[in-house]
Design an enzyme around this catalytic site. Structure first.
Site, PDB file in Angstrom:
ATOM      1  N   ASP A 143     -34.494 -36.934  58.016  1.00 12.56           N
ATOM      2  CA  ASP A 143     -33.728 -37.141  59.238  1.00 12.56           C
ATOM      3  C   ASP A 143     -33.816 -38.563  59.824  1.00 12.56           C
ATOM      4  OD1 ASP A 143     -32.539 -35.130  61.561  1.00 12.56           O
ATOM      5  OD2 ASP A 143     -33.453 -36.942  62.343  1.00 12.56           O
ATOM      6  N   ALA A 171     -29.950 -35.424  62.505  1.00 12.07           N
ATOM      7  CA  ALA A 171     -29.261 -35.551  61.210  1.00 12.07           C
ATOM      8  C   ALA A 171     -29.294 -34.210  60.485  1.00 12.07           C
ATOM      9  CB  ALA A 171     -29.921 -36.638  60.367  1.00 12.07           C
ATOM     10  N   ASP A 172     -30.480 -33.623  60.398  1.00 12.25           N
ATOM     11  CA  ASP A 172     -30.615 -32.319  59.757  1.00 12.25           C
ATOM     12  C   ASP A 172     -29.735 -31.274  60.421  1.00 12.25           C
ATOM     13  OD1 ASP A 172     -32.515 -32.287  57.600  1.00 12.25           O
ATOM     14  OD2 ASP A 172     -34.029 -32.875  59.048  1.00 12.25           O
ATOM     15  N   GLN A 173     -29.720 -31.298  61.727  1.00 12.48           N
ATOM     16  CA  GLN A 173     -29.031 -30.231  62.451  1.00 12.48           C
ATOM     17  C   GLN A 173     -27.525 -30.381  62.353  1.00 12.48           C
ATOM     18  OE1 GLN A 173     -31.220 -30.278  66.183  1.00 12.48           O
ATOM     19  NE2 GLN A 173     -32.996 -30.558  64.895  1.00 12.48           N
ATOM     20  N   ALA A 176     -26.646 -29.175  58.970  1.00 11.45           N
ATOM     21  CA  ALA A 176     -26.602 -27.707  59.002  1.00 11.45           C
ATOM     22  C   ALA A 176     -25.236 -27.219  59.479  1.00 11.45           C
ATOM     23  CB  ALA A 176     -27.697 -27.173  59.922  1.00 11.45           C
TER      24      ALA A 176
END
Lengths: 400, 400
Positions: A143, A171-173, A176
């Site tokens: 991230d 970034a990860d979210q 997702a």
């Protein structure tokens, strides 16, 4: 009430954040999420937290945050029998999701082509850091690294200060959410075509997609937007847009008529700056002057006066303050679920309201392998087969 | 190739960012987006930019960023004839989307109940700042205000420095993705049930959903995670996780074995800090010591050495650097479309890759009312009716 995705089953090989948040979003809408974990340790996120603190003394808050509404099957992916089991399950599932580094699932024998053979209607979604080919393909895609690489850190903070990463894993979210966007689009299309497909999502593309507004400016004019050297809130914005100190903390003031703001503050001298060019070019100087005025107020008094003049403003809260925010309470966003080991776990509830198919929390985050045998029975495996897999250490039944 | 949502039509009353980004995402997947705009000025975002710069001298980069793949109909919502026109169109559309302040669409006669009467299959999605009721319902719901209110600004930056907002409009953009998540879930469910429904999305819930990991920690332990007082990259993280200065700029170093990092840096003295408790408690002091070492390196040399040791790291780039990043180029993320007034407009392309229904940019952002007459013809309005509406100033045909 019915759930929008109640007839969707997801075989979830994902771990850490990007994949698990995606399947939690699908699970909140009623999809059955079968989380495939390693016997023993399970998802790596189970062993990660902040400051070595564990809910109920044992459970990772990070894992608890992203894994409600799932069942867990613990199975050794490397055992040949695991393939037999998982591909038999795959005959009846709609979605496969994974976020190992590129190539890992193929090497283990769980690539898209293998699933397509047993079930051509399968939608197979992979998440990576940088995509599945290209010069960075072997780099770890984490991230904060992506925040740095895509210009977000360099656009945050003050001109004379360091670049600043965001204090959350955005970034990860966002990756997702792109998984969810791709999967739901593909599910809808499958209703028409009968066909599954492969979807690839990555953090690099996700963070750039979310900076399209800044990137369109920069790419078309060939220059960067420079960070302000004050608490003006965005590299492209003029004064007053920003955060301002008050006697007892900080407040935010968004795009608002400058004249009206100066009037509320009772500082007519500052009207000298009131033209669009000046409000940008001298934004740091103007911020200093405005801050001198706002420092004379308490938070409550200033917000009351600004809101009465319809000036866009708000409080700056810490996470602990947020729990008790009256609007957060009104929206029912602070909720909880009962976890067999951690007890009552406070979490943020589903963010989207739907009149006919409201998302809900129907299950806590699972223990590793908590549903192993239940899932195997549901998919038609015999008691003998289950006992044999268990005795050989290929599966594990977790005790809640 | 086919598009996942090619048989979906969206009647889009939204403006500014949250709604338009949502409909752009649906448009990238092939949905037909009919953007309803005011004659004359159109979407307010058309008149907003940074630093008073306009692509091609006239077009807002902000608007160009969020409005590709749409058609525009310019119609005066307040004229009684507009209702006739829009509800006739609504008989054949799948989705209505809007992000006016709560209550505005109802007052204008375009609330969910009105659309449900003409088409019970309609999915009606509203976006707001704080939800549609509760103590903040009349407050303006702007991106940075929500960053401040939900703890994000207070979690970003340094302990002794000010709270820091993110240099991009992430609240709006995450709200947009929640719209897409709700709408696509509802479309899938409608295939089963035949029923439409109402969806409500708001920026407050969206930003808290994305901070669930931090909120679960804070809510369950009853204390805040304190911001570091260095460039450690997250309030909950220990050293070395953070951004580090080098001779010619900055690099990022994510969670990595501390021992290995110290070894690459050739600073065995720093091993004294190598235990989990110390790496958190003394993270700012450790950051200073590590930064002393990283400052001796150039960016290229340090990254090469770190990557060779499989230490998670990356570059800190500005937006201008990002355009030429080799992985960004490889992924085809920098692309462009031809706009009738602005010419070639550089934009970030679709972030999700799909094997059977790849998203694509099929249309540039529209001129206000560019497709007014075309849309009216498509929905069966007579030439006489169109001429009459035009003559009375109720509709406007934009010239590209």
């Amino acid at each position: 009430m019915p759930k929008a995705l109640e007839d969707v089953t997801v075989l979830d090989f994902s771990h850490l954040l990007q994949g698990p948040f995606a399947t939690q979003l699908l699970g909140d809408m009623g999809a059955r999420i079968i989380k495939v974990e390693r016997p023993g340790q399970g998802d790596l996120f189970r062993t990660m937290t902040f400051k070595n603190r564990w809910v109920g003394g044992t459970e990772s808050p990070n894992f608890l945050a992203w894994n409600r509404n799932k069942q867990s099957i613990a199975i050794d992916l490397k055992a040949p029998e695991a393939k037999e089991v998982l591909f038999k399950i795959a005959e009846k599932v709609d979605v496969v999701i994974q976020n190992f580094r590129p190539g890992v699932m193929e090497r283990l024998g769980y690539g898209y082509e293998a699933f397509k053979k047993v079930n051509p209607r399968i939608i197979y979604c992979s998440g990576s850091g940088y995509g599945e080919s290209g010069p960075y393909v072997t780099r770890p895609g984490q991230d904060m690294l992506l925040q740095g690489l895509t210009g977000l850190a360099a656009a945050t903070g003050r001109r004379d200060g360091p670049p600043v990463p965001v204090g959350a894993g955005f970034a990860d979210q966002i990756g997702a959410m792109n998984m969810v966007y791709g999967i739901l689009s593909a599910l809808y299309w499958r209703e028409r075509s009968g066909k599954g497909q492969e979807i690839k999502v990555d953090l690099l593309s996700a963070l750039l997609q979310h900076q399209n507004q800044e990137m369109v400016w920069v790419m078309n004019f060939g220059e960067n937007l420079e960070r302000p050297n004050s608490s003006i809130g965005h590299p492209g914005m003029d004064a007053p847009f920003g955060l301002y100190p008050v006697k007892d903390g900080w407040v935010s003031i968004a795009m608002s008529p400058y004249r009206k703001l100066v009037d509320v503050l009772g500082a007519p001298d500052l009207l000298v700056y009131d033209d669009p060019e000046t409000l940008y070019v001298k934004r740091d100087e103007i911020w200093e002057k405005l801050a001198e005025e706002t420092r004379k107020w308490t938070k409550a008094d200033l917000l009351e006066a600004l809101l009465a003049a319809d000036i866009w403003c708000g409080e700056i809260k810490t996470h602990l303050d947020v729990m008790d925010d009256p609007q957060v309470r009104h929206m029912g966003l602070v909720t909880s679920y009962e976890h067999p080991r951690a007890g009552t776990v406070k979490v943020i509830g589903p963010a989207v309201k739907m009149s006919e198919t409201p998302p809900e929390i129907a299950r806590p985050a699972p223990i590793v392998g908590q549903h192993t045998e239940e899932i195997l029975r549901d998919f038609g495996f015999s008691e003998e087969m289950i006992a044999s897999l268990r005795e050989r250490g290929i599966i594990e039944q977790g005790e809640a």
